[in-house]
Design an enzyme around this catalytic site. Structure first.
Site, PDB file in Angstrom:
ATOM      1  N   ASP A  71      -7.818  -5.239  -0.545  1.00 29.38           N
ATOM      2  CA  ASP A  71      -8.299  -5.876  -1.785  1.00 29.38           C
ATOM      3  C   ASP A  71      -8.039  -7.373  -1.807  1.00 29.38           C
ATOM      4  O   ASP A  71      -8.725  -8.124  -2.503  1.00 29.38           O
ATOM      5  CB  ASP A  71      -7.613  -5.215  -2.988  1.00 29.38           C
ATOM      6  CG  ASP A  71      -8.038  -3.777  -3.094  1.00 29.38           C
ATOM      7  OD1 ASP A  71      -7.214  -2.899  -2.820  1.00 29.38           O
ATOM      8  OD2 ASP A  71      -9.217  -3.547  -3.372  1.00 29.38           O
ATOM      9  N   HIS A 105       0.852  -1.190   0.000  1.00 25.15           N
ATOM     10  CA  HIS A 105       0.000   0.000   0.000  1.00 25.15           C
ATOM     11  C   HIS A 105       0.881   1.230   0.000  1.00 25.15           C
ATOM     12  O   HIS A 105       1.932   1.263   0.621  1.00 25.15           O
ATOM     13  CB  HIS A 105      -0.911   0.013   1.235  1.00 25.15           C
ATOM     14  CG  HIS A 105      -2.062   0.950   1.087  1.00 25.15           C
ATOM     15  ND1 HIS A 105      -1.934   2.300   1.311  1.00 25.15           N
ATOM     16  CD2 HIS A 105      -3.327   0.741   0.698  1.00 25.15           C
ATOM     17  CE1 HIS A 105      -3.097   2.876   1.084  1.00 25.15           C
ATOM     18  NE2 HIS A 105      -3.958   1.965   0.706  1.00 25.15           N
TER      19      HIS A 105
HETATM   20  C1  SDX Z   1      -5.928   0.463  -3.110  1.00 20.89           C
HETATM   21  O1  SDX Z   1      -4.415   5.051  -2.071  1.00 20.89           O
HETATM   22  C2  SDX Z   1      -5.353   4.320  -1.500  1.00 20.89           C
HETATM   23  O2  SDX Z   1      -5.764   4.578  -0.422  1.00 20.89           O
HETATM   24  C3  SDX Z   1      -5.821   3.155  -2.330  1.00 20.89           C
HETATM   25  C4  SDX Z   1      -6.805   2.230  -1.621  1.00 20.89           C
HETATM   26  C5  SDX Z   1      -8.111   2.946  -1.351  1.00 20.89           C
HETATM   27  O3  SDX Z   1      -8.869   2.469  -0.470  1.00 20.89           O
HETATM   28  O4  SDX Z   1      -8.432   3.907  -2.083  1.00 20.89           O
HETATM   29  O5  SDX Z   1      -6.285   1.761  -0.387  1.00 20.89           O
HETATM   30  C6  SDX Z   1      -7.148   1.008  -2.465  1.00 20.89           C
HETATM   31  O6  SDX Z   1      -5.637   0.876  -4.218  1.00 20.89           O
HETATM   32  C7  SDX Z   1      -5.061  -0.545  -2.330  1.00 20.89           C
HETATM   33  C8  SDX Z   1      -3.788  -0.975  -3.151  1.00 20.89           C
HETATM   34  C9  SDX Z   1      -4.232  -2.018  -4.163  1.00 20.89           C
HETATM   35  N1  SDX Z   1      -3.133  -2.268  -5.136  1.00 20.89           N
HETATM   36  C10 SDX Z   1      -2.557  -3.495  -5.174  1.00 20.89           C
HETATM   37  O7  SDX Z   1      -2.772  -4.412  -4.375  1.00 20.89           O
HETATM   38  C11 SDX Z   1      -1.606  -3.655  -6.362  1.00 20.89           C
HETATM   39  C12 SDX Z   1      -0.291  -4.278  -5.854  1.00 20.89           C
HETATM   40  N2  SDX Z   1       0.367  -3.258  -5.020  1.00 20.89           N
HETATM   41  C13 SDX Z   1       1.380  -2.423  -5.632  1.00 20.89           C
HETATM   42  O8  SDX Z   1       1.124  -2.078  -6.943  1.00 20.89           O
HETATM   43  C14 SDX Z   1       1.885  -1.323  -4.707  1.00 20.89           C
HETATM   44  O9  SDX Z   1       2.072  -1.891  -3.490  1.00 20.89           O
HETATM   45  C15 SDX Z   1       1.067  -0.056  -4.548  1.00 20.89           C
HETATM   46  C16 SDX Z   1       0.805   0.619  -5.861  1.00 20.89           C
HETATM   47  C17 SDX Z   1      -0.205  -0.347  -3.872  1.00 20.89           C
HETATM   48  C18 SDX Z   1       1.891   0.886  -3.669  1.00 20.89           C
HETATM   49  O10 SDX Z   1       3.079   1.109  -4.318  1.00 20.89           O
HETATM   50  P1  SDX Z   1       4.102   2.237  -3.735  1.00 20.89           P
HETATM   51  O11 SDX Z   1       3.787   2.673  -2.369  1.00 20.89           O
HETATM   52  O12 SDX Z   1       4.204   3.308  -4.787  1.00 20.89           O
HETATM   53  O13 SDX Z   1       5.379   1.431  -3.537  1.00 20.89           O
HETATM   54  P2  SDX Z   1       6.452   1.238  -4.634  1.00 20.89           P
HETATM   55  O14 SDX Z   1       5.768   0.910  -5.941  1.00 20.89           O
HETATM   56  O15 SDX Z   1       7.359   2.407  -4.581  1.00 20.89           O
HETATM   57  O16 SDX Z   1       7.151  -0.078  -4.108  1.00 20.89           O
HETATM   58  C19 SDX Z   1       8.045  -0.003  -3.004  1.00 20.89           C
HETATM   59  C20 SDX Z   1       8.858  -1.285  -3.110  1.00 20.89           C
HETATM   60  C21 SDX Z   1       9.383  -1.508  -4.532  1.00 20.89           C
HETATM   61  O17 SDX Z   1      10.603  -2.249  -4.409  1.00 20.89           O
HETATM   62  P3  SDX Z   1      11.987  -1.382  -4.566  1.00 20.89           P
HETATM   63  O18 SDX Z   1      11.928  -0.730  -5.933  1.00 20.89           O
HETATM   64  O19 SDX Z   1      11.955  -0.373  -3.441  1.00 20.89           O
HETATM   65  O20 SDX Z   1      13.066  -2.425  -4.445  1.00 20.89           O
HETATM   66  O21 SDX Z   1       8.031  -2.425  -2.821  1.00 20.89           O
HETATM   67  C22 SDX Z   1       7.928  -3.241  -3.961  1.00 20.89           C
HETATM   68  C23 SDX Z   1       8.375  -2.425  -5.172  1.00 20.89           C
HETATM   69  O22 SDX Z   1       8.946  -3.263  -6.151  1.00 20.89           O
HETATM   70  N3  SDX Z   1       6.522  -3.598  -4.073  1.00 20.89           N
HETATM   71  C24 SDX Z   1       6.069  -4.830  -4.353  1.00 20.89           C
HETATM   72  C25 SDX Z   1       4.668  -4.723  -4.311  1.00 20.89           C
HETATM   73  N4  SDX Z   1       4.313  -3.459  -4.023  1.00 20.89           N
HETATM   74  C26 SDX Z   1       5.463  -2.761  -3.889  1.00 20.89           C
HETATM   75  N5  SDX Z   1       6.732  -5.979  -4.634  1.00 20.89           N
HETATM   76  C27 SDX Z   1       5.954  -7.059  -4.872  1.00 20.89           C
HETATM   77  N6  SDX Z   1       4.595  -7.068  -4.843  1.00 20.89           N
HETATM   78  C28 SDX Z   1       3.922  -5.911  -4.570  1.00 20.89           C
HETATM   79  N7  SDX Z   1       2.592  -5.898  -4.526  1.00 20.89           N
END
Ligand code: SDX
Length: 433
Positions: free
Chosen positions: A368, A310
């Site tokens: 989710d 998240h």
């Molecule tokens: C919702 O904003 C809200 O409030 C949204 C929500 C709402 O109620 O409105 O809560 C609803 O959208 C919940 C989130 C649902 N999305 C997912 O489940 C999709 C999978 N999650 C990712 O896409 C990701 O975690 C995000 C988009 C949710 C958050 O991404 P961030 O905070 O921008 O983090 P990032 O992309 O910068 O990642 C940080 C690190 C990275 O590794 P490094 O580059 O630092 O080495 O964590 C890793 C990423 O590669 N990472 C993951 C991951 N999510 C982040 N690695 C594996 N699996 C994942 N799901």
């Protein structure tokens, strides 16, 4: 000026010049540096493409503390609301700021109930879509088209019309979402019933058929109501920010909510629960989980575990904790332990939570992950997961839309940029290129 508590300022120095920027303090959460005059004073922009360090507005509706896993709606913790309240009461709280008295609650629920039908002419609108259209595409179209049917509630400068549009949207979203589902499976539309509560009515409109009666199981309608409550609002997330930006131009409420639905559709946001179930199906069996966890950790592989992580919560998503309880209740009731997808979900949760990579990066199952499991167990196709999220979040979008319109400082949102294109150059005749 309160000399005992002089206003705090931040000082920015650029090329030997210093600029004092006021610091504004919230009732809870981090202070904010007010940069509204920065460009006029210093001739520079700030740069924050994902808005990870930017407060785009002032709001009193929802507070999130990502490190502590706190989510408050008008000050009330989400776990208390999920356990003791119900969706329409939470709608009242988000819209008007206080929990309703018994009379206020009854009046509000009646007003919503009396608006659940849609204009009969809109049934024809559905018929323009292919049967296999994604229900989110239908919802974006039909909600946007409400501007063409409800002309008496599109004037955003009229408080009464704003109120009518709010009630219409909250009341009609379940009807429209259910109609999108029925249309996609070739079954006849089912009209709303005033003798059912909000969640039971939605399940009835989705699962009943003219050929036989459909009795709503109270455990399922309770779980449905809890899903609605847990997705109701969530501060300035991507779709809410979309609604605010659309509304800042003076667009009508139906157009703004349609924009929010379009944004929510993305798999990184509201589309995550559908993407999560599709990922679980792709994994297929428990023995393939390590392969996918390795892919999620592989920097060269764009694959991510859908339903994990998240942007704000870096400890745990308090909604997921409550949603997990409902998932266990529904799986227990429906006895779907033999469902391979749900078995993979439970084993993936266990292995990911035990893996140091996910612990270090604070990646845990989000709301989710569990809502997808419940909806799958209830018999919804994955294509209906995000429409249900949109249905739930409508009250959050509307509450934030109303709050923004009541802000006297409201102006059209117009971000600037860091330009990295060509500097000015003269046109060259095609014969000379
Ligand atoms: C919702 O904003 C809200 O409030 C949204 C929500 C709402 O109620 O409105 O809560 C609803 O959208 C919940 C989130 C649902 N999305 C997912 O489940 C999709 C999978 N999650 C990712 O896409 C990701 O975690 C995000 C988009 C949710 C958050 O991404 P961030 O905070 O921008 O983090 P990032 O992309 O910068 O990642 C940080 C690190 C990275 O590794 P490094 O580059 O630092 O080495 O964590 C890793 C990423 O590669 N990472 C993951 C991951 N999510 C982040 N690695 C594996 N699996 C994942 N799901």
């Amino acid at each position: 000026m309160d000399m005992a508590n002089p206003p705090k300022t931040a000082t920015l120095s650029i090329d030997g010049e210093s600029y004092d920027l006021p610091i504004m303090s919230p009732t809870d959460g981090p202070d904010v540096v007010d940069i509204r005059k920065l460009y006029a004073q210093a001739g520079v922009f700030t740069y924050d493409p994902g808005f990870t360090s930017t407060a785009a507005c002032e709001s009193a509706i929802t507070f999130i503390d990502g490190d502590k896993g706190v989510l408050l709606h008008r000050g009330y913790p989400i776990d208390q609301l999920a356990a003791q309240s119900h969706y329409l009461e939470v709608c009242y709280l988000l819209l008007y700021g206080e929990l309703p008295s018994p009379a206020e609650l009854e009046d509000f629920e009646n007003r919503v109930t009396m608006h659940t039908m849609i204009h009969e002419q809109m049934h024809n609108f559905f018929r323009g879509f292919r049967r296999d259209a994604h229900p989110m595409a239908t919802m974006v179209g039909v909600i946007g088209a409400m501007s063409a049917f409800y002309h008496d509630s599109t004037d955003i400068n009229d408080a009464w019309q704003r109120e009518v549009a709010s009630i219409r949207l909250i009341a009609k979203m379940p009807t429209i979402a259910a109609m999108a589902y029925k249309y996609s499976i070739g079954q006849p539309f089912v009209y709303p019933r005033n003798d059912l509560d909000y969640a039971a009515n939605f399940l009835h409109m989705c699962f009943s058929v003219p050929a036989q009666d459909y009795k709503v199981d109270p455990i399922l309608s309770r779980a449905m109501d809890r899903i609605f409550t847990l997705h109701a609002d969530h501060e300035q997330n991507a779709s809410t920010s979309t609604v605010r930006l659309a509304s800042s131009s003076g667009a009508n409420p139906f157009a703004c909510i349609a924009a929010g639905i379009a944004c929510l559709w993305g798999p990184a946001h509201g589309g995550a629960n559908q993407a999560c179930l599709e990922m679980l199906r792709e994994i297929g069996t428990v023995d393939r989980i390590p392969e996918f966890i390795a892919r999620a950790k592989d920097k060269n592989d764009p694959f991510r575990l859908m339903g994990f992580g998240h942007r704000v919560y870096k400890n745990h998503d308090p909604r997921a904790t409550v949603m997990k309880e409902s998932a266990d209740e529904v799986l227990e009731l429906l006895g779907v332990d033999n469902n391979p997808t749900l078995q993979v979900a439970k084993e993936l949760e266990k292995q990911a939570l035990a893996d140091p990579y996910f612990a270090e990066k604070k990646l845990f199952p989000n709301v989710d992950f569990y809502s997808g499991i419940i909806l799958e167990a209830m018999g919804f196709p994955t294509s209906m997961f995000t429409p249900i999220f949109a249905l739930s979040r409508t009250v959050g979008w509307i509450s934030q839309w109303k709050e923004q319109l009541s802000d006297p400082a409201l102006k059209i949102g117009r971000p600037r940029q860091l330009y990295t294109g060509e500097v000015a150059r003269d046109y060259v005749e095609v014969s000379k290129r």
